[in-house]
Design a protein around this motif. Structure first.
Motif, PDB file in Angstrom:
ATOM      1  N   ASP A 143       1.057   1.859  -1.200  1.00 53.46           N
ATOM      2  CA  ASP A 143       1.083   0.488  -0.657  1.00 53.46           C
ATOM      3  C   ASP A 143       1.426   0.543   0.824  1.00 53.46           C
ATOM      4  N   LYS A 144       0.657   1.324   1.572  1.00 55.95           N
ATOM      5  CA  LYS A 144       1.012   1.662   2.956  1.00 55.95           C
ATOM      6  C   LYS A 144       0.956   0.489   3.931  1.00 55.95           C
ATOM      7  N   TRP A 145       0.262  -0.579   3.588  1.00 52.13           N
ATOM      8  CA  TRP A 145       0.148  -1.708   4.518  1.00 52.13           C
ATOM      9  C   TRP A 145       1.092  -2.851   4.172  1.00 52.13           C
ATOM     10  N   ARG A 146       2.000  -2.640   3.264  1.00 48.74           N
ATOM     11  CA  ARG A 146       2.917  -3.706   2.876  1.00 48.74           C
ATOM     12  C   ARG A 146       3.762  -4.138   4.083  1.00 48.74           C
ATOM     13  N   PRO A 147       3.858  -5.431   4.369  1.00 56.33           N
ATOM     14  CA  PRO A 147       4.659  -5.886   5.517  1.00 56.33           C
ATOM     15  C   PRO A 147       6.146  -5.975   5.176  1.00 56.33           C
ATOM     16  N   ARG A 148       6.976  -5.989   6.206  1.00 56.09           N
ATOM     17  CA  ARG A 148       8.396  -6.235   6.017  1.00 56.09           C
ATOM     18  C   ARG A 148       8.601  -7.613   5.405  1.00 56.09           C
ATOM     19  N   VAL A 149       9.627  -7.748   4.606  1.00 58.52           N
ATOM     20  CA  VAL A 149       9.960  -9.051   4.038  1.00 58.52           C
ATOM     21  C   VAL A 149      10.560  -9.939   5.117  1.00 58.52           C
ATOM     22  N   ASN A 150      11.492  -9.373   5.852  1.00 55.67           N
ATOM     23  CA  ASN A 150      12.112 -10.068   6.983  1.00 55.67           C
ATOM     24  C   ASN A 150      12.762  -9.017   7.870  1.00 55.67           C
ATOM     25  N   GLU A 151      13.491  -9.477   8.876  1.00 51.00           N
ATOM     26  CA  GLU A 151      14.076  -8.544   9.843  1.00 51.00           C
ATOM     27  C   GLU A 151      15.039  -7.562   9.189  1.00 51.00           C
ATOM     28  N   LYS A 152      15.734  -7.992   8.131  1.00 51.47           N
ATOM     29  CA  LYS A 152      16.742  -7.141   7.502  1.00 51.47           C
ATOM     30  C   LYS A 152      16.211  -6.377   6.287  1.00 51.47           C
ATOM     31  N   GLN A 153      15.114  -6.836   5.707  1.00 50.81           N
ATOM     32  CA  GLN A 153      14.597  -6.213   4.490  1.00 50.81           C
ATOM     33  C   GLN A 153      13.262  -5.550   4.757  1.00 50.81           C
ATOM     34  N   GLY A 154      13.261  -4.228   4.730  1.00 52.36           N
ATOM     35  CA  GLY A 154      12.073  -3.470   5.054  1.00 52.36           C
ATOM     36  C   GLY A 154      10.998  -3.515   3.986  1.00 52.36           C
ATOM     37  N   ALA A 155       9.808  -3.070   4.362  1.00 57.81           N
ATOM     38  CA  ALA A 155       8.659  -3.102   3.463  1.00 57.81           C
ATOM     39  C   ALA A 155       8.843  -2.216   2.250  1.00 57.81           C
ATOM     40  N   HIS A 156       9.600  -1.135   2.412  1.00 60.88           N
ATOM     41  CA  HIS A 156       9.758  -0.192   1.307  1.00 60.88           C
ATOM     42  C   HIS A 156      11.219   0.026   0.945  1.00 60.88           C
ATOM     43  N   ALA A 157      12.057  -0.965   1.256  1.00 64.72           N
ATOM     44  CA  ALA A 157      13.438  -0.929   0.794  1.00 64.72           C
ATOM     45  C   ALA A 157      13.454  -1.004  -0.725  1.00 64.72           C
ATOM     46  N   LEU A 158      14.536  -0.534  -1.331  1.00 63.68           N
ATOM     47  CA  LEU A 158      14.612  -0.547  -2.792  1.00 63.68           C
ATOM     48  C   LEU A 158      14.472  -1.958  -3.343  1.00 63.68           C
ATOM     49  N   LYS A 159      15.120  -2.914  -2.709  1.00 61.01           N
ATOM     50  CA  LYS A 159      15.022  -4.299  -3.163  1.00 61.01           C
ATOM     51  C   LYS A 159      13.576  -4.779  -3.114  1.00 61.01           C
ATOM     52  N   THR A 160      12.866  -4.445  -2.040  1.00 66.24           N
ATOM     53  CA  THR A 160      11.472  -4.854  -1.908  1.00 66.24           C
ATOM     54  C   THR A 160      10.626  -4.234  -3.010  1.00 66.24           C
TER      55      THR A 160
END
Length: 286
Positions: A143-160
């Motif tokens: 899923d290489k083109w997934r965008p960041r959720v927001n400034e604090k939550q990255g595109a590939h953070a565990l939560k994301t």
């Protein structure tokens, strides 16, 4: 049996910082799930690291110097317990599963092992690593083109990743070693389950940018092949990020001399200590 339906050893560490060569482990969790067997849900292990806890790290996981002095074991004992658990699961051919485990956790463990006289991690199994499943490395590949959720939550953070792959997430329980480790195992299982579906039944995970559901095919392999693929993907991802940082596209982050280490699942500690001390041997045996 496919790797995602087999036994998985979920692993996560909480630590004193973000640099795995310098940080110290303060909490460790290794549990066993899946494979048609009852889960083994051990209590997290706390370690008193012997160095002050930076405020920014305490703000994330909540562990203070006082808490760790009261409940934590000494570093050599704690690292010894972790080493014993890792060797046990690898000896049984069970993969260690974690989020960014190949980009952070195993490098952190390797540094701690060298620091406390156990020798490097690669020596634990006679010159090779056991199976590893890194949900962050896999996520960035499929899923290489997934965008960041927001400034604090990255595109590939565990939560994301949990949100993208339909795994329930509770903010108040996050950033503890046990919770993060078990979520990682569930994300890994879900990725594999999607790969087993016919392409047309797989969900779009790239926000409709393009149909690359075929990339899940790369997960349809055995553990040794998946290990080799993740090593390749990690190198490619590091090279891509390095190119980005060296370019004007990076903006304020631009660094023409940026170097990103693509080694996976362990980046070698800067100062390598050979051999195993007597104290470390006793910690493993006890």
């Amino acid at each position: 049996m496919t790797w995602w339906t087999g036994r998985l050893a979920s692993l996560d560490f909480e630590s004193t910082g973000t640099n795995p060569h310098e940080a110290r482990i303060v909490e460790a969790y290794i549990g066993l799930v899946g494979g048609g067997q009852p889960p083994i849900d051990r209590k997290p292990l706390f370690i008193s690291p012997g160095v002050p806890m930076p405020a920014e790290a305490a703000d994330i996981h909540g562990y203070t110097d006082e808490f760790l002095r009261e409940l934590g074991v000494e570093p050599v004992e704690g690292i010894g317990r972790i080493v014993t658990a890792v060797k046990a699961v690898w000896s049984d051919g069970i993969p260690l599963v974690g989020h960014n485990i190949g980009g952070y956790d195993l490098t952190l463990l390797n540094a701690e092992m060298v620091r406390h006289g156990f020798g490097p991690l690669i020596d634990l199994m006679g010159g090779s690593y056991g199976p590893v499943i890194d949900t962050k490395t896999i996520s960035k590949h499929i899923d290489k083109w997934r965008p960041r959720v927001n400034e604090k939550q990255g595109a590939h953070a565990l939560k994301t990743c949990a949100q993208v792959f339909g795994i329930p997430w509770v903010d108040d329980e996050a950033h503890g070693a046990r919770y993060d480790a078990l979520i990682s195992a569930r994300v890994a299982w879900r990725m594999g389950a999607i790969a087993a579906l016919p392409r047309e039944q797989r969900p779009f995970v790239q926000a409709g940018r393009q149909d690359e559901r075929h990339l899940f095919d790369d997960l349809l392999c055995d553990l040794p092949a998946l290990f080799r693929k993740q090593r390749q993907w990690a190198r490619e991802q590091a090279a891509s990020y390095q190119t980005y940082l060296r370019s004007p596209k990076a903006g304020d982050k631009q660094d023409p001399a940026a170097v990103i280490d693509g080694a996976w699942p362990v980046q070698a500690a800067p100062a390598r200590q050979e051999g195993t001390t007597q104290e470390a041997q006793e910690a493993i045996a006890s």
